[in-house]
Write a protein that holds these residues in place. Structure first.
Motif, PDB file in Angstrom:
ATOM      1  N   PRO A  95       0.812  -1.224   0.000  1.00 27.63           N
ATOM      2  CA  PRO A  95       0.000   0.000   0.000  1.00 27.63           C
ATOM      3  C   PRO A  95       0.843   1.270   0.000  1.00 27.63           C
ATOM      4  O   PRO A  95       0.489   2.260  -0.641  1.00 27.63           O
ATOM      5  CB  PRO A  95      -0.830  -0.129   1.286  1.00 27.63           C
ATOM      6  CG  PRO A  95      -0.040  -1.036   2.167  1.00 27.63           C
ATOM      7  CD  PRO A  95       0.596  -2.018   1.239  1.00 27.63           C
ATOM      8  N   ARG A  96       1.986   1.252   0.706  1.00 31.39           N
ATOM      9  CA  ARG A  96       2.812   2.460   0.784  1.00 31.39           C
ATOM     10  C   ARG A  96       3.567   2.711  -0.516  1.00 31.39           C
ATOM     11  O   ARG A  96       3.866   3.864  -0.874  1.00 31.39           O
ATOM     12  CB  ARG A  96       3.797   2.342   1.942  1.00 31.39           C
ATOM     13  CG  ARG A  96       4.669   3.565   2.140  1.00 31.39           C
ATOM     14  CD  ARG A  96       5.370   3.558   3.467  1.00 31.39           C
ATOM     15  NE  ARG A  96       4.398   3.683   4.546  1.00 31.39           N
ATOM     16  CZ  ARG A  96       3.880   2.645   5.217  1.00 31.39           C
ATOM     17  NH1 ARG A  96       4.270   1.427   4.948  1.00 31.39           N
ATOM     18  NH2 ARG A  96       2.973   2.831   6.148  1.00 31.39           N
ATOM     19  N   LEU A  97       3.901   1.657  -1.221  1.00 29.71           N
ATOM     20  CA  LEU A  97       4.670   1.817  -2.449  1.00 29.71           C
ATOM     21  C   LEU A  97       3.886   2.586  -3.505  1.00 29.71           C
ATOM     22  O   LEU A  97       4.477   3.271  -4.343  1.00 29.71           O
ATOM     23  CB  LEU A  97       5.073   0.443  -3.000  1.00 29.71           C
ATOM     24  CG  LEU A  97       6.024  -0.368  -2.103  1.00 29.71           C
ATOM     25  CD1 LEU A  97       6.328  -1.712  -2.746  1.00 29.71           C
ATOM     26  CD2 LEU A  97       7.307   0.394  -1.829  1.00 29.71           C
ATOM     27  N   VAL A  98       2.563   2.495  -3.474  1.00 30.47           N
ATOM     28  CA  VAL A  98       1.735   3.227  -4.433  1.00 30.47           C
ATOM     29  C   VAL A  98       1.964   4.728  -4.279  1.00 30.47           C
ATOM     30  O   VAL A  98       2.141   5.453  -5.270  1.00 30.47           O
ATOM     31  CB  VAL A  98       0.242   2.882  -4.236  1.00 30.47           C
ATOM     32  CG1 VAL A  98      -0.636   3.768  -5.117  1.00 30.47           C
ATOM     33  CG2 VAL A  98      -0.005   1.415  -4.564  1.00 30.47           C
ATOM     34  N   THR A  99       1.974   5.202  -3.033  1.00 22.88           N
ATOM     35  CA  THR A  99       2.207   6.625  -2.782  1.00 22.88           C
ATOM     36  C   THR A  99       3.680   6.987  -2.943  1.00 22.88           C
ATOM     37  O   THR A  99       4.028   8.015  -3.531  1.00 22.88           O
ATOM     38  CB  THR A  99       1.736   6.999  -1.367  1.00 22.88           C
ATOM     39  OG1 THR A  99       0.339   6.740  -1.262  1.00 22.88           O
ATOM     40  CG2 THR A  99       1.992   8.469  -1.072  1.00 22.88           C
ATOM     41  N   GLY A 102       5.369   7.991  -6.343  1.00 21.86           N
ATOM     42  CA  GLY A 102       5.184   9.323  -6.885  1.00 21.86           C
ATOM     43  C   GLY A 102       5.982  10.398  -6.164  1.00 21.86           C
ATOM     44  O   GLY A 102       5.980  11.564  -6.585  1.00 21.86           O
ATOM     45  N   ARG A 103       6.666  10.016  -5.073  1.00 18.61           N
ATOM     46  CA  ARG A 103       7.378  11.010  -4.264  1.00 18.61           C
ATOM     47  C   ARG A 103       8.897  10.813  -4.253  1.00 18.61           C
ATOM     48  O   ARG A 103       9.631  11.766  -4.012  1.00 18.61           O
ATOM     49  CB  ARG A 103       6.869  10.964  -2.826  1.00 18.61           C
ATOM     50  CG  ARG A 103       5.405  11.292  -2.692  1.00 18.61           C
ATOM     51  CD  ARG A 103       5.006  11.386  -1.232  1.00 18.61           C
ATOM     52  NE  ARG A 103       3.571  11.595  -1.086  1.00 18.61           N
ATOM     53  CZ  ARG A 103       2.959  11.771   0.073  1.00 18.61           C
ATOM     54  NH1 ARG A 103       3.668  11.751   1.192  1.00 18.61           N
ATOM     55  NH2 ARG A 103       1.655  11.946   0.133  1.00 18.61           N
ATOM     56  N   GLY A 304      22.571   6.651  -7.155  1.00 18.64           N
ATOM     57  CA  GLY A 304      22.509   5.278  -7.664  1.00 18.64           C
ATOM     58  C   GLY A 304      21.743   4.367  -6.736  1.00 18.64           C
ATOM     59  O   GLY A 304      21.012   4.790  -5.858  1.00 18.64           O
ATOM     60  N   GLY A 305      21.949   3.054  -6.920  1.00 16.11           N
ATOM     61  CA  GLY A 305      21.268   2.073  -6.088  1.00 16.11           C
ATOM     62  C   GLY A 305      20.049   1.509  -6.778  1.00 16.11           C
ATOM     63  O   GLY A 305      19.543   2.082  -7.744  1.00 16.11           O
ATOM     64  N   PRO A 306      19.556   0.338  -6.343  1.00 16.18           N
ATOM     65  CA  PRO A 306      18.404  -0.294  -6.969  1.00 16.18           C
ATOM     66  C   PRO A 306      17.144   0.468  -6.658  1.00 16.18           C
ATOM     67  O   PRO A 306      17.081   1.272  -5.739  1.00 16.18           O
ATOM     68  CB  PRO A 306      18.388  -1.676  -6.327  1.00 16.18           C
ATOM     69  CG  PRO A 306      18.985  -1.457  -4.980  1.00 16.18           C
ATOM     70  CD  PRO A 306      20.047  -0.405  -5.183  1.00 16.18           C
ATOM     71  N   GLY A 307      16.109   0.180  -7.407  1.00 18.49           N
ATOM     72  CA  GLY A 307      14.801   0.802  -7.125  1.00 18.49           C
ATOM     73  C   GLY A 307      14.078   1.165  -8.388  1.00 18.49           C
ATOM     74  O   GLY A 307      14.365   0.675  -9.469  1.00 18.49           O
ATOM     75  N   ARG A 308      13.146   2.064  -8.225  1.00 22.19           N
ATOM     76  CA  ARG A 308      12.267   2.403  -9.326  1.00 22.19           C
ATOM     77  C   ARG A 308      13.033   3.191 -10.400  1.00 22.19           C
ATOM     78  O   ARG A 308      13.833   4.059 -10.090  1.00 22.19           O
ATOM     79  CB  ARG A 308      11.099   3.260  -8.781  1.00 22.19           C
ATOM     80  CG  ARG A 308      10.131   3.744  -9.825  1.00 22.19           C
ATOM     81  CD  ARG A 308       8.931   4.348  -9.114  1.00 22.19           C
ATOM     82  NE  ARG A 308       8.075   5.055 -10.068  1.00 22.19           N
ATOM     83  CZ  ARG A 308       8.156   6.358 -10.308  1.00 22.19           C
ATOM     84  NH1 ARG A 308       9.079   7.074  -9.702  1.00 22.19           N
ATOM     85  NH2 ARG A 308       7.344   6.938 -11.171  1.00 22.19           N
TER      86      ARG A 308
END
Length: 308
Positions: A95-99, A102-103, A304-308
């Motif tokens: 649920p938190r990843l949805v918000t 975008g931030r 850098g680093g992994p992620g979106r």
């Protein structure tokens, strides 16, 4: 599997690794084309160890989780620095990843339960959000030191195999100057137990809670609840500094999801925690403890680093 790397070193307390993978793969196949809510309903209808009452309670919580997560994220940090990265450890159904998507520039979700990450993919797909998910243990995160600017441990530390190792790993993967955001049920809350629905359940000995849940036909929660004092001490021992505990606001969306009979209690909590003389009292017995802490070092944003 299903575009989710499985890098766990041990299973969660409720199901072994092979069974968890099989359940997740079957769930994905059976719910192909279904949305998040339908997938949650299917999951509980096909999980007989969860009683009907528990399924209703858990489903309400999952459907209301997005509003609660968005509210807590805004409270924790309204305006992240440009380029900041965030990892949600124990992200559950995301649920938190949805918000957060975008931030923050880079976002990643981790959970020990493969089956729940399959459900999380449904929530993310419904929201049109693309965030990497990794199946891993909170005590053994598969990332280099200082990878993330923000670490989230929301309603997870009470379920981990080792709270000390979980906080140590969170500290390790936080960059210097980065921050930890955390939340956990209060050991001394007299309200409904978040895992069993039993009033005052958090105050009861584990043996009584276990007998109650088994009589209902369910599986007792594997957990170790903390009081405000023990939580603050545990975070400080891991190396984080400037730890601050506080009581969260309950958003309009969350209040709408609370059973009518309990809304008066929510109103009392919302009003009382704003009064200076009552704030300390509610911190001792409030249902949920929220907090922030910082890793020593210069304040900035990593690259850098992994992620979106």
């Amino acid at each position: 599997m299903l575009d989710i790397p499985d890098l766990r070193v041990r299973s969660d307390p409720y199901i072994d690794l092979a069974e968890d993978r099989a359940k997740g793969v079957a769930l994905a196949a059976q719910c192909e084309g279904a949305g998040f809510a339908e997938t949650v309903d299917h999951y509980y209808r096909n999980t007989p160890v969860v009683t009907a009452a528990q399924a209703r309670q858990f489903t309400r919580g999952l459907l209301a989780a997005a509003a609660r997560a968005a509210e807590s994220l805004t409270t924790w940090e309204r305006s992240p620095e440009p380029g900041a990265s965030l990892i949600d450890i124990g992200c559950g159904t995301a649920p938190r990843l949805v918000t957060a998507a975008g931030r923050y520039q880079r976002v990643l979700g981790v959970d020990i339960a493969f089956r729940w990450l399959v459900v999380a993919k449904k929530r993310l797909a419904d929201a049109g959000v693309d965030v990497p998910l990794v199946c891993a243990c909170a005590e053994a995160l598969p990332f280099p030191d200082g990878t993330f600017d923000r670490i989230v441990l929301d309603s997870v530390i009470e379920h981990t195999w080792s709270q000390e190792e979980t906080l140590a790993e969170s500290y390790r993967v936080t960059r210097p100057g980065g921050r930890l955001f955390f939340a956990t049920p209060n050991r001394f809350s007299p309200g409904p137990d978040p895992h069993t629905g039993l009033w005052g359940g958090s105050l009861l000995p584990a043996s009584i809670t276990e007998r109650y849940v088994r009589r209902q036909g369910g599986i007792p929660p594997e957990r170790k609840l903390l009081s405000a004092g023990r939580l603050r001490d545990a975070v400080a021992r891991s190396g984080f500094v400037e730890t601050r505990l506080y009581l969260p606001d309950i958003s309009r969306g969350q209040r709408a999801a609370v059973p009518v009979a309990l809304r008066w209690l929510v109103s009392v909590f919302q009003f009382g925690k704003r009064l200076p003389f009552a704030r300390r009292f509610f911190l001792l017995i409030g249902p949920i403890l929220h907090g922030v802490a910082r890793k020593p070092g210069p304040i900035g944003v990593s690259e850098g680093g992994p992620g979106r």
